[in-house]
Design a protein around this motif. Structure first.
Motif, short mmCIF file in Angstrom:
data_model
loop_
_atom_site.label_atom_id
_atom_site.label_comp_id
_atom_site.label_asym_id
_atom_site.label_seq_id
_atom_site.Cartn_x
_atom_site.Cartn_y
_atom_site.Cartn_z
N CYS A 252 -5.30 6.72 -10.71
CA CYS A 252 -4.65 6.06 -9.49
C CYS A 252 -5.06 4.61 -9.17
O CYS A 252 -4.28 3.71 -8.84
CB CYS A 252 -4.90 6.77 -8.17
N PHE A 253 -6.25 4.27 -9.50
CA PHE A 253 -6.72 2.87 -9.41
C PHE A 253 -6.11 2.18 -10.26
O PHE A 253 -5.75 0.79 -10.04
CB PHE A 253 -8.25 2.86 -9.32
N ALA A 254 -6.15 2.53 -11.51
CA ALA A 254 -5.44 1.67 -12.57
C ALA A 254 -4.06 1.60 -12.22
O ALA A 254 -3.40 0.25 -12.60
CB ALA A 254 -5.92 2.40 -13.99
N ARG A 255 -3.21 2.52 -11.86
CA ARG A 255 -1.69 2.42 -11.75
C ARG A 255 -1.50 1.37 -10.72
O ARG A 255 -0.58 0.54 -10.76
CB ARG A 255 -1.41 3.64 -11.33
N SER A 256 -2.33 1.46 -9.71
CA SER A 256 -1.84 0.55 -8.53
C SER A 256 -2.40 -0.96 -8.88
O SER A 256 -1.52 -1.96 -8.49
CB SER A 256 -2.97 1.01 -7.09
N LEU A 257 -3.59 -0.96 -9.49
CA LEU A 257 -4.00 -2.34 -10.21
C LEU A 257 -3.05 -3.10 -11.05
O LEU A 257 -2.95 -4.30 -10.80
CB LEU A 257 -5.49 -2.22 -10.50
N SER A 258 -2.66 -2.08 -11.86
CA SER A 258 -1.40 -2.85 -12.99
C SER A 258 -0.07 -3.09 -12.40
O SER A 258 0.70 -3.72 -13.10
CB SER A 258 -1.49 -2.14 -14.09
N GLU A 259 0.27 -2.47 -11.28
CA GLU A 259 1.71 -2.52 -10.84
C GLU A 259 2.15 -4.03 -10.49
O GLU A 259 1.70 -4.77 -9.67
CB GLU A 259 1.98 -1.74 -9.62
N ILE B 41 0.91 -1.21 -0.10
CA ILE B 41 -0.06 -0.26 0.02
C ILE B 41 0.87 1.32 -0.20
O ILE B 41 0.65 2.25 -0.84
CB ILE B 41 -0.88 0.12 1.20
N LEU B 42 1.92 1.34 0.82
CA LEU B 42 2.89 2.63 0.98
C LEU B 42 3.38 2.70 -0.28
O LEU B 42 3.69 3.63 -0.78
CB LEU B 42 3.63 2.19 2.02
N LEU B 43 3.99 1.41 -0.98
CA LEU B 43 4.53 1.67 -2.37
C LEU B 43 3.69 2.35 -3.32
O LEU B 43 4.12 2.92 -4.25
CB LEU B 43 5.18 0.17 -2.67
N HIS B 44 2.57 1.69 -3.50
CA HIS B 44 1.62 2.12 -4.54
C HIS B 44 0.81 3.52 -4.29
O HIS B 44 0.99 4.13 -5.15
CB HIS B 44 0.26 1.10 -4.45
N VAL B 45 0.89 4.02 -3.21
CA VAL B 45 0.77 5.43 -2.88
C VAL B 45 1.91 6.28 -3.46
O VAL B 45 1.79 7.21 -4.12
CB VAL B 45 0.82 5.75 -1.47
#
Length: 549
Positions: free
Chosen positions: A209-216, A149-153
């Motif tokens: 943000c949602f797509a960036r986190s979901l795809s990482e 979570i911290l990384l994806h933020v």
């Protein structure tokens, strides 16, 4: 008539232009869209394999469903954190003038200059509890979910701030001022007047943000490998994309994992498209904020120390949660014991990455600019509108699922991966092509068509009016798209691994170094990638500002 004039006449002819348009549309469909969603056909052609190896195996189904639920939970939590922490900073950038504003504006974009592999490793050694934590690291996070979570933020925060800043900057302050002259406090005026007007910015920021986190994928895999201090195994914490990366690597020796890989990729693609559509509808229809007003508390929160505390907290969040983890890797290198090593493998991988990124960017420019022009100049046509929507698909699809779909598609033509470099190039074109098209579309839409029309009435051919009139006005956006495509290709990990499991690119090499616990070498390789990407980000900012001016 000279050769140059003959060439202009040929290019400007209706037959050539129709043929060129058809070629561009065919390229887009055959090399971008069809490979991106090809995995969906697996559900039709090989459904029996999915039933046998996936649906009938409760353990596999539990692992798939659990990893996908975790991925969506993380994406949702990250999006909420980005909004809550990003709105105050976006408000400062859009509505306030202060010393150091330009410097702060640069700081917001700095994490975008860090490739995902480098960012995942840097954030992990700063936050994670490891056997030998580096000096000055916090080393407080042992939970893999909190770490991710911290990384994806860190990954997604700049997207939210940029989206909110842009929309807030375009909202007329007159309405807010009128509310304040009628006795409303600053907080009340903002909450009841301004915030409902910027739902479009919230939709854009939330989806990005949602797509960036979901795809990482790449950064997630590296962060978890750093936390565990070893290669990941099936029983470890997984998100949907990281599970695809893990199974793709394992499928080289165990082909029975292909149905499971296909199933999780299909689920991710379908759920991502559906939920992002639902997210957009919900945000646009929900009425923000509540109509009820609390005069006394809101007046109190609008004065004195409270606004200063809000602004200070936003800057502290940016520094502590986003910037320090992004660049902690520099501190690690300065304090760690140097290690002698053979750098030739990394140099080879870096040269391969440069070669791939360069070829991919050239293809994107040659095929993407004409597509963007067609979309804008025929925006009332159904085909143009359909293409405009389809261009966004590779941006929404999680990169690990996209990469596996691309690999499955191109394996039909090269089943033994005899040409791995070509497969990587074709895969990277699919997810970088939209970056060029979207930048050029946005630039051309903002230019009055009268400029080109005037040139045409004076006898200029279409190619001449583009080269002499339109191109000088949009060259900054073209370069911006090229730089985005180049850096995106240069730093991509998940899709590359999904296409060619043993790919020889710089980000993949960094993943291998982390898996081997060669942290110092991985850190040095990350720093080299960061410096290269940062130089390109500086060029991006410079040329986009020149275009605005």
């Amino acid at each position: 008539m000279g050769p140059g004039n003959k060439l202009v006449e040929l290019i400007s002819g209706k037959r050539f232009r129709k043929g060129w348009t058809a070629l561009n549309i065919a390229f887009f469909l055959l090399f971008v869209i069809i490979p991106t969603v090809y995995i969906l056909s697996y559900a039709i052609t090989d459904w029996s394999e999915i039933q046998e190896h996936v649906l009938s195996d409760p353990a596999t189904m539990d692992l798939i469903i659990g990893s996908i639920i975790v991925a969506f939970e993380i994406a949702t939590i990250v999006t909420i954190i980005d909004f809550v922490a990003g709105l105050p900073l976006a408000w400062m950038m859009a509505r306030k003038d202060f010393r150091g504003k330009q410097f702060l504006d640069t700081l917001i974009d700095m994490p975008l200059a860090v490739p995902t592999a480098a960012l995942g490793f840097s954030a992990a050694i700063f936050w994670a509890v490891t056997p030998n934590p580096p000096p000055f690291s916090l080393a407080t996070i042992s939970s893999p979910m909190i770490l991710i979570i911290l990384l994806h933020v860190v990954f997604s925060y700049p997207y939210m701030v940029r989206s909110l800043t842009a929309i807030l900057g375009g909202i007329d302050e007159t309405y807010e001022t009128a509310g304040r002259t009628l006795g409303a406090s600053r907080l009340t005026a903002v909450r009841t007047i301004t915030l409902p007007l910027f739902r479009a910015g919230l939709v854009t920021g939330a989806i990005l943000c949602f797509a960036r986190s979901l795809s990482e994928t790449g950064g997630t895999i590296i962060a978890l490998a750093t936390l565990y201090g070893r290669r990941m195994v099936e029983g470890d914490f997984h998100t949907g994309p990281s599970l695809i990366g893990f199974w793709k690597d394992a499928s080289v020796s165990d082909p029975t994992l292909i149905p499971a890989l296909s199933f999780v990729s299909i689920l991710l693609i379908i759920l991502a498209l559906v939920l992002l559509l639902v997210l957009k509808i919900v945000i646009m229809r929900v009425r923000l904020p509540l109509r009820k007003v609390w005069p006394s508390p809101e007046k109190l929160l609008s004065r004195g120390l409270f606004p200063k505390i809000k602004d200070t907290s936003a800057i502290i969040f940016l520094i502590v949660i986003v910037l320090i983890p992004s660049f902690f890797i520099f501190t690690y290198v300065l304090t760690a014991n140097p290690v002698q090593a053979d750098w030739s493998p990394f140099i080879d991988a870096l040269l391969t990455s440069f070669l791939v990124a360069t070829i991919v960017t050239l293809i994107d420019l040659v095929m993407g600019i004409p597509m963007a022009l067609y979309i804008v100049k025929n925006k009332t046509g159904r085909l143009s509108q359909m293409l405009d929507v389809l261009v966004n698909v590779p941006l929404i699809v999680p990169t690990a699922a996209l990469g596996f779909s691309l690999g499955l598609f191109w394996s039909n033509f090269d089943p033994n991966a005899s040409f791995p470099l070509l497969l990587i190039i074709l895969a990277h074109v699919a997810f970088t092509y939209p970056l060029v098209v979207r930048n050029v579309v946005g630039a051309v839409e903002g230019i009055d068509p009268a400029f080109e029309e005037t040139a045409r009435t004076l006898g200029a051919k279409p190619i001449q009016s583009f080269r002499r009139v339109l191109f000088p006005m949009i060259k900054g956006s073209i370069l911006a798209g090229a730089i985005m495509a180049f850096t995106r290709s240069l730093g991509e990990t998940g899709a590359t691994l999904a296409v060619v499991a043993n790919a020889n690119t710089a980000p993949v090499y960094i993943v291998e170094l982390v898996n081997e616990q060669s942290y110092y070498l991985a850190a040095m390789a990350c720093i080299i990638l960061i410096i290269i990407s940062y130089v390109f980000m500086l060029l991006l900012r410079r040329f986009t500002r020149e275009e605005v001016v």
